[in-house]
Design a protein around this motif. Structure first.
Motif, PDB file in Angstrom:
ATOM      1  N   UNK A 194     -76.609  11.219 -38.973  1.00 58.30           N
ATOM      2  CA  UNK A 194     -75.960   9.909 -39.117  1.00 58.30           C
ATOM      3  C   UNK A 194     -74.493  10.007 -38.712  1.00 58.30           C
ATOM      4  N   UNK A 230     -67.513   5.744 -39.110  1.00 53.78           N
ATOM      5  CA  UNK A 230     -67.590   4.429 -39.754  1.00 53.78           C
ATOM      6  C   UNK A 230     -69.019   4.094 -40.175  1.00 53.78           C
ATOM      7  N   UNK A 231     -69.953   4.355 -39.278  1.00 54.18           N
ATOM      8  CA  UNK A 231     -71.351   4.069 -39.607  1.00 54.18           C
ATOM      9  C   UNK A 231     -71.807   4.982 -40.739  1.00 54.18           C
ATOM     10  N   UNK A 259     -70.004   6.295 -43.086  1.00 56.67           N
ATOM     11  CA  UNK A 259     -69.419   5.886 -44.371  1.00 56.67           C
ATOM     12  C   UNK A 259     -70.077   4.637 -44.927  1.00 56.67           C
ATOM     13  N   UNK A 260     -70.446   3.703 -44.040  1.00 53.06           N
ATOM     14  CA  UNK A 260     -71.102   2.498 -44.548  1.00 53.06           C
ATOM     15  C   UNK A 260     -72.609   2.716 -44.727  1.00 53.06           C
ATOM     16  N   UNK A 261     -73.076   3.934 -44.480  1.00 51.77           N
ATOM     17  CA  UNK A 261     -74.484   4.246 -44.766  1.00 51.77           C
ATOM     18  C   UNK A 261     -74.586   5.083 -46.032  1.00 51.77           C
ATOM     19  N   UNK A 262     -73.531   5.097 -46.802  1.00 50.51           N
ATOM     20  CA  UNK A 262     -73.591   5.780 -48.101  1.00 50.51           C
ATOM     21  C   UNK A 262     -73.273   7.266 -48.050  1.00 50.51           C
ATOM     22  N   UNK A 269     -63.752   0.474 -45.235  1.00 54.25           N
ATOM     23  CA  UNK A 269     -63.390   1.593 -44.368  1.00 54.25           C
ATOM     24  C   UNK A 269     -61.893   1.871 -44.371  1.00 54.25           C
ATOM     25  N   UNK A 312     -73.796   0.565 -49.757  1.00 55.69           N
ATOM     26  CA  UNK A 312     -74.845   0.748 -48.746  1.00 55.69           C
ATOM     27  C   UNK A 312     -75.863  -0.379 -48.720  1.00 55.69           C
ATOM     28  N   UNK A 358     -82.372   6.055 -38.848  1.00 50.79           N
ATOM     29  CA  UNK A 358     -81.223   6.525 -39.624  1.00 50.79           C
ATOM     30  C   UNK A 358     -80.639   5.444 -40.518  1.00 50.79           C
ATOM     31  N   UNK A 409     -80.533  -1.920 -41.711  1.00 52.18           N
ATOM     32  CA  UNK A 409     -80.102  -1.335 -42.983  1.00 52.18           C
ATOM     33  C   UNK A 409     -80.551  -2.206 -44.157  1.00 52.18           C
TER      34      UNK A 409
END
Lengths: 329, 252
Positions: free
Chosen positions: A209, A215-216, A218-221, B50, B71, B95, B151
Motif C-alpha cells: 500500500x 498519502x494513500x 495514511x488514509x488507508x489506516x 494528512x 479509514x 489494496x 475503500x
C-alpha cells in the motif's frame, strides 16, 4: 512480463533453484569435485554445511532487506548498505582488528565488535532522525549516506594503524568473506535472521500500500511513521548481523529484488520471501565459485567480487529486456 | 453530516487556509473551486487528516475526526499517484480493502462484492490484469479514483480528479462520483473546470487566498460578481436550456 501471471510457477522455479544451490553448495568441494573425492561426511557437516548456511542467511537477509527498503524508502535503487548501519558495523570490526590485532585472533571478537557497531549506529541514526515525525525517506537516505561517508573515512584512518599482516584481513572482510565456522557458531544468527525476516514478510501488505504513496497509505489506516521505523529497525538488525558475520557483500540487496520484479513478481507478499530464497541461492552459488577457484588457483576471490561479476551483467541484460518489452519503467 | 467549523491549517506553522466553515450533508457532491494556490488541496488534505489542523474542528455525525481512525469514514484520492512498482490493476483495487492491511487478513464476501461493483462501475474489467505502469494517464486516473471509491468509506475526498483526463473520461468520472454521492455518501473534489462543477456538483465551495468566499448552491456561488472578484475575469453566466444548469464563458 505481465505482473501476477504464473506466480505459482515462478515460486516453484525459485524454490527449485534454491534447493539445487544448497545441494551444490554442500556437496561440491573446493576443487569442484563431488562428495567422497575430497571430503567425508565429517567435513561436510562440520565445515561446509555451516558455511553454506552462513552464505544462505547472508544472501537471504540482504535481498529481503533490499526488497523491503526499496518500498519503504520509495526508491527502487535502495539497498541495505545505504542505511549507514553497515558502515557502523564495519567501523566496529575495524576497531577490533586495530586493537585486538595484538591480543587474540578470535573470530568472535570481530563479530561482537562489528555487531555492536551496527547496534550503536541504529541508535545514532534513529536519534539523528528523531524529529522527523517517524523517519522520512529522504532523511533516512541522506543520514545513511553521510554516516557511511564519515565512517569509511574513519576506517581509512584506522587502517594506518593496522600492521600490514592484519591489513589484508580487513581488506578481505571489507569485500565479503564467508568463514568456515561450526554449526553452533552460527545457530543464534540463523535463528535471529529467520525470525526478523519473517517479521518483515508480515509487513509486506502494508509495504504494497505504501508503494501507492504515503498519502494513500495514511488514509488507508497505516501509521506510516511506525511502519518505516519498524522496517528500519528490522533491516538494520539483519544488515548488522550479516555484515558482522560475512563482511560487505555488495549488489545482492539491490539486484535480487529487482531481478524478481523484472520476472513479474511485484507483490511484496511474494517478493519478500522469494528475495530471501533467491538471495540465499545467489550467495551460496557465488561462494561455491569462490571456493572452487581457491581450490584451483590457491586464491580465494572475495565474494563481493563474484556477486558483482555475475550479478551486474545479468542485471543489465534483464534491464534491457525489461525496457524493450515495456518501453519504459 | 460533515461539519467543518473554523478550520485553519497549513504547513509548518504557515497558515494556508483560515477559518473555513461548511456543513455538508449526505448525498451531496461538493466542488471546491478557487485560483491556483488558493488552498483547495490544503483544505482537502486537512479534512483527510494528512496535514495538521491549527484551529477548528471537523466533525462527522457529531464525532470529531481528530484522533479517530478515519479509514472507514473517508478515503482520499491524491492529485497525482506515482505508483512505485508495476502492480496489476486488480491488486491495486484489492489494496483498498481493510482486510488487505494485515498479512493474514481474509478477503470477505462483502469486500469481494464491493470490488466487483466498483470494477463494473468504472469499466475496469478489460484492464484488470494490466500492469498499472503500462496504462495511459487517463486509465491510471480512473483506476486510482476507483480505488478511492472501493475503500467503501462514507466520505470521498478527491484532489483534482479531472486533471489529465479527456472530456469523455471527465464526464464518466464525474457521472460516477455524482451517482455515488446519491447513494448516501459525501463526495468532495477540487475542480478547475467551472463548467464541469456547474454541471455535476450540488454545492460549490469557493475559496480565495485561503478564506471561504461562499459555500452554497451553484446558483448562489457561480455568479458573475463572485467569479469576477475571485478570479479577476469577466464571465458570461448562462443557463443551459436543456437541463437548466448554469454555464460560464469567459470573455474580454
Amino acid at each position: 512480463m505481465n505482473s501476477g501471471r504464473y506466480t505459482g510457477l515462478k515460486i516453484f522455479l525459485i524454490l527449485i533453484i534454491f534447493i539445487i544451490s544448497v545441494f551444490l553448495g554442500v556437496f561440491f568441494g573446493s576443487t569442484g569435485s563431488i562428495l567422497g573425492l575430497d571430503a567425508g561426511f565429517g567435513e561436510l557437516f562440520n565445515l561446509r554445511l555451516p558455511r553454506v548456511i552462513a552464505a544462505l542467511i547472508t544472501g537471504g537477509a540482504l535481498a529481503i532487506c533490499g526488497a523491503a527498503l526499496q518500498s519503504v524508502l520509495e526508491n527502487p535503487l535502495a539497498e541495505p548498505f545505504l542505511l549507514g548501519v553497515s558502515g557502523g558495523s564495519v567501523l566496529g570490526g575495524t576497531i577490533w582488528i586495530v586493537s585486538g590485532a595484538f591480543i587474540s585472533d578470535s573470530v568472535f571478537g570481530i563479530r561482537f565488535f562489528s555487531f555492536s557497531g551496527a547496534i550503536g549506529s541504529i541508535f545514532l541514526l534513529l536519534y539523528i532522525n528523531r524529529r522527523q515525525g517517524g523517519l522520512s525517506p529522504v532523511n533516512m537516505l541522506l543520514t545513511g549516506v553521510i554516516f557511511n561517508g564519515f565512517v569509511s573515512a574513519l576506517v581509512t584512518i584506522f587502517k594506518a594503524f593496522i600492521p600490514p599482516v592484519k591489513l589484508q584481513k580487513v581488506t578481505l572482510w571489507l569485500s565479503g568473506y564467508i568463514p568456515y565456522l561450526s554449526l553452533n557458531d552460527i545457530l543464534l544468527e540463523t535463528i535471529v535472521v529467520l525470525v526478523i525476516s519473517f517479521l518483515l514478510v508480515l509487513e509486506s501488505p502494508r509495504l504494497n500500500i505504501l508503494a501507492l504513496g504515503e498519502d494513500i497509505a495514511r488514509t488507508s489506516g497505516i501509521n506510516v511513521g511506525y511502519l518505516r521505523k519498524r522496517v528500519f529497525i528490522y533491516t538494520s538488525l539483519l544488515t548488522g548481523i550479516v555484515v558482522s558475520l560475512t563482511g560487505l557483500i555488495g549488489f545482492v540487496g539491490l539486484i535480487i529484488p529487482q531481478m524478481l520484479r523484472f520476472a513479474g513478481i511485484i507483490n511484496n507478499r511474494y517478493l519478500l520471501p522469494l528475495s530471501f530464497f533467491a538471495g540465499g541461492a545467489f550467495v551460496v552459488l557465488s561462494d561455491l565459485l569462490s571456493r572452487v577457484m581457491s581450490g584451483l588457483y590457491s586464491f580465494e576471490p572475495p565474494i563481493s567480487a563474484i556477486t558483482a561479476v555475475i550479478g551486474c551483467p545479468v542485471f543489465v541484460i534483464l534491464l534491457r529486456d525489461y525496457y524493450r518489452e515495456r518501453g519504459g519503467v | 453530516m460533515l461539519r467543518i467549523s473554523g478550520l485553519s491549517a497549513g504547513y509548518s506553522e504557515e497558515f494556508v487556509i483560515r477559518d473555513i466553515c461548511a456543513d455538508i450533508s449526505e448525498n451531496l457532491f461538493v466542488g471546491i473551486i478557487g485560483r491556483n494556490g488558493s488552498g483547495k488541496s490544503t483544505l482537502i488534505r486537512s479534512v483527510a487528516g494528512l496535514i495538521p489542523m491549527f484551529k477548528g474542528e471537523i466533525l462527522y455525525n457529531d464525532i470529531s475526526l481528530t484522533g479517530t481512525d478515519r479509514t472507514d469514514i473517508l478515503s482520499y484520492v491524491p492529485q497525482e499517484t506515482k505508483v512505485l512498482f508495476g502492480f496489476s490493476v486488480y491488486e491495486i483495487l484489492r489494496m483498498s480493502q481493510r482486510s488487505y492491511g494485515s498479512f493474514f487478513g481474509k478477503f470477505s464476501q462483502k469486500e469481494k462484492r464491493r470490488l466487483e461493483e466498483v470494477i463494473e462501475r468504472f469499466e475496469l474489467k478489460e484492464i484488470l490484469k494490466r500492469n498499472v505502469l503500462s496504462l495511459s494517464g487517463g486509465e491510471r486516473r480512473r483506476v486510482m479514483v476507483a480505488r478511492g471509491v472501493a475503500q467503501g468509506s462514507d466520505i470521498i475526498l478527491l484532489d483534482e480528479p479531472l486533471s489529465g483526463l479527456d472530456i469523455d473520461n471527465q464526464v464518466k468520472v464525474f457521472q460516477i462520483l455524482k451517482e455515488i454521492s446519491l447513494e448516501g455518501k459525501i463526495v468532495m473534489a477540487s475542480v478547475h473546470d467551472l463548467n464541469m462543477a456547474a454541471q455535476f456538483c450540488d454545492r460549490i465551495l469557493l475559496i480565495d487566498k485561503g478564506r471561504l468566499v461562499k459555500f452554497g448552491t451553484i446558483e448562489e456561488v457561480l455568479t458573475y460578481s463572485n467569479i469576477k472578484n475571485t478570479f479577476g475575469i469577466d464571465v458570461y453566466v448562462g443557463v443551459n436550456e436543456i437541463n437548466g444548469k448554469r454555464f460560464l464563458i469567459p470573455f474580454r
